[in-house]
Design an enzyme around this catalytic site. Structure first.
Site, PDB file in Angstrom:
ATOM      1  N   TYR A   1       0.858  -1.195   0.000  1.00 11.78           N
ATOM      2  CA  TYR A   1       0.000   0.000   0.000  1.00 11.78           C
ATOM      3  C   TYR A   1       0.886   1.234   0.000  1.00 11.78           C
ATOM      4  CZ  TYR A   1      -3.870  -3.072   1.494  1.00 11.78           C
ATOM      5  OH  TYR A   1      -4.810  -4.057   1.574  1.00 11.78           O
ATOM      6  N   GLU A   2       0.510   2.236  -0.779  1.00  9.31           N
ATOM      7  CA  GLU A   2       1.384   3.396  -0.962  1.00  9.31           C
ATOM      8  C   GLU A   2       1.650   4.158   0.337  1.00  9.31           C
ATOM      9  OE1 GLU A   2      -1.954   5.496  -3.484  1.00  9.31           O
ATOM     10  OE2 GLU A   2      -0.548   7.020  -2.839  1.00  9.31           O
ATOM     11  N   VAL A   3       0.775   4.024   1.301  1.00  9.36           N
ATOM     12  CA  VAL A   3       0.942   4.724   2.573  1.00  9.36           C
ATOM     13  C   VAL A   3       2.203   4.239   3.315  1.00  9.36           C
ATOM     14  CG1 VAL A   3      -0.521   3.115   3.883  1.00  9.36           C
ATOM     15  CG2 VAL A   3      -0.384   5.497   4.599  1.00  9.36           C
TER      16      VAL A   3
END
Lengths: 258, 305
Positions: free
Chosen positions: A52-54
């Site tokens: 996930y990009e987070v």
């Protein structure tokens, strides 16, 4: 043997999941992409690395509390590693380690370019939505892009209201000529069919038609003359086992697969 | 050196027109207390940057405190949109510059490394870049002297202030972030880093657990202890987001009129963040959203219908 009953969202998720390969690294957004990725990981691709990009690597939630987005710890209270945005989208994605960027979109054009920013009304009005987030980065820097979206004439469209993320740009070799790196292509999983950009043309063509969908229905719901190869196969129906994993483990509250 | 100060005191030294990098991500560790205090002190002409937009920037843009806002996209996740920002884009009432998440993160990284720019292959060919290219100080196309290939060069960003919300810090400003650390570059790029934290810990605790420090004190200018400083958003392992309050905000921000009434009542009408929380969520709301430590959120709570 009777064919199990299923919804079109379930068919989309299962069909996309089957295309993910064991050992691949994928960056995923929330919603059906995430459902498809978790299904692949729970079945034929246990070593799929979901990012996930987070800044989350290999989320592995045991309890299916439905979360509202990738910043929600419900999705990643259990996982392999945390990193930052540069850690995920720079050091993994831009480094070239991501096999599939898996996204949703508001609109897509015949070359697999995406809009997740802005929709224009016929009266000249405009409405702005989320913007890029990591979408433009995933389309630019992943080896291949998967899209899940609804098949409607106003979404699968000749000309985008706004180009947020580049697929095959203007077809053929134009993406590389423009200064972007090569792409293996864009695959679109809709409720009617699977579309994929041709290796040479960079133009979307019909890869398979979902059971019961006619070519006329497809044409009626597509905003441009879609390339239809001879003898388009039917999309395989989802198996009972996949449906059970989806319904019991991954999305028991039917947030996405309804 | 003790860097702990009152939030209102820290904010009072921020001049109108200041450049500020904000650190939240959609609904987690957002600088809501900080943004609300900027509004209470009637700051204006702010130049804001956030890799992923949250309610903090939406509040500041909606209240007319912002001259320019650069962001990589943003939302209230499934609760709704940043409609004050969205309307400013469509009506062109505030200058909004749209990047991708990585493009803006790379500008912060260049600022953190103290180098003039970073080459990248993202954004090329998009309408986002078409707009951004109008300002040559931010982005330019260029050729790599090593491989001769074309790249997008994104310039360094070193805002006067960076502001993040974190779980813990000591009084020297050694910062502990639990969970993903998307905002490291945002924090380190600023000339002065301000951190709001849930909890102050002793330097002795830090010295015995230095592996927990994600941002060492060399970057930190000031520390404000603001419990639930990200409310109504979440702070991982401390409290969950307040889904009802986010739903309420996602409704009122759809029109300027209802937004103005919200800001008047809940921000201008409260003296500080503790009052804001009580007014928005009701007395004792924090007890209802305290995180289960094994999960980081409220286990079993139904947040979506």
């Amino acid at each position: 043997m009777t064919t199990p009953q299923y919804t079109s969202n379930e068919l989309m998720a299962v069909t996309a999941a089957k295309r993910l390969e064991n050992g691949q690294n994928i960056v995923v957004g929330l919603g059906l992409p995430q459902v498809a990725a978790l299904l692949a990981k729970s079945s034929h691709a246990p070593d799929l690395n979901i990012i996930y990009e987070v800044g989350v690597i290999n989320p592995d939630p045991l309890d299916s509390d439905p979360g509202v987005g990738i910043a929600d710890p419900r999705l990643w209270y259990r996982n392999d590693a945390f990193t930052g945005y540069i850690g995920a989208m720079g050091e993994i994605l831009q480094k070239g380690l991501v096999d599939v960027g898996f996204l949703g979109a508001l609109q897509i054009d015949r070359y697999g370019n995406l809009n997740s920013s802005l929709i224009k009304g016929k009266d000249g009005s405009a409405r702005h939505f989320t913007g890029s987030g990591g979408a433009a980065d995933m389309a630019a820097l992943s080896k291949r892009v998967f899209i899940i979206m609804k098949h409607e004439k106003r979404k699968i469209i000749e000309s985008l209201d706004y180009l947020t993320s580049v697929g095959c740009y203007k077809g053929k070799n134009t993406r590389v000529e423009k200064g972007l790196q090569k792409t293996a292509g864009v695959t679109v999983f809709t409720n009617l069919c699977v579309l994929e950009t041709g290796a040479e043309s960079g133009e979307l063509e019909v890869k398979s038609l979902h059971p019961g969908v006619t070519l006329d229905t497809l044409k009626e719901n597509t905003g441009f003359d879609i390339i239809i190869p001879k003898d388009v196969p039917a999309t395989a129906e989802p198996g009972a086992e996949d449906l059970e994993i989806l319904r019991k483990t991954i999305d028991p509250n039917k947030m996405y697969i309804k | 050196m003790n860097k702990v100060r009152e939030l209102s005191d820290i904010v009072s030294e921020i001049p109108n027109g200041a450049e500020i990098g904000l650190g939240g991500f959609i609904i987690n560790r957002c600088g809501i207390a900080f943004a609300a205090e900027l509004l209470r002190q009637r700051k204006k002409d702010l130049v804001l940057y956030s890799m992923m937009g949250t309610m903090d920037a939406d509040l500041l843009v909606g209240a007319g405190a912002v001259k320019s806002y650069s962001y990589g996209g943003g939302s209230l996740d499934r609760f709704g949109r940043l409609d004050r920002v969205n309307e400013a884009i469509v009506k062109k009432t505030t200058e909004i510059k749209e990047y991708s998440g990585l493009a803006l993160a790379l500008r912060f990284l260049a600022g953190t490394l103290g180098i003039p720019f970073i080459p990248t292959k993202t954004l090329i060919g998009t309408d986002l870049l078409e707009e951004l290219m109008k300002d040559k100080d931010c982005v330019q196309m260029g050729t790599s002297p090593f491989d001769g290939d074309q790249y997008l060069f994104v310039s360094k960003l070193q805002p006067e202030y960076s502001v993040i919300h974190a779980q813990m810090a000591d009084e020297k400003g050694n910062i502990v972030i639990e969970g993903p650390t998307w905002d490291l570059e945002t924090a380190k790029a600023g000339k002065k880093l301000i951190v709001t934290v849930e909890q102050l810990v002793s330097n002795e605790y830090i010295k015995r657990n230095p592996e927990k420090v994600t941002i060492p004190s060399v970057y930190t200018y000031a520390v404000a202890v603001v419990p639930a400083g990200a409310y109504p958003g979440a702070t991982h392992k401390v409290y969950d987001y307040d889904d009802q309050a986010l739903r309420q905000y996602a409704k009122v921000n759809q029109s300027q009129e209802t937004f103005d009434a919200y800001v008047k009542e809940y921000i201008y009408g409260t003296k500080n963040h503790a009052e804001f929380i009580e007014k928005v969520g009701g007395a004792g709301v924090l007890n209802t959203i305290r995180a289960d430590l094994a999960y980081g959120y409220v286990k079993g709570k139904v947040v979506l219908s």
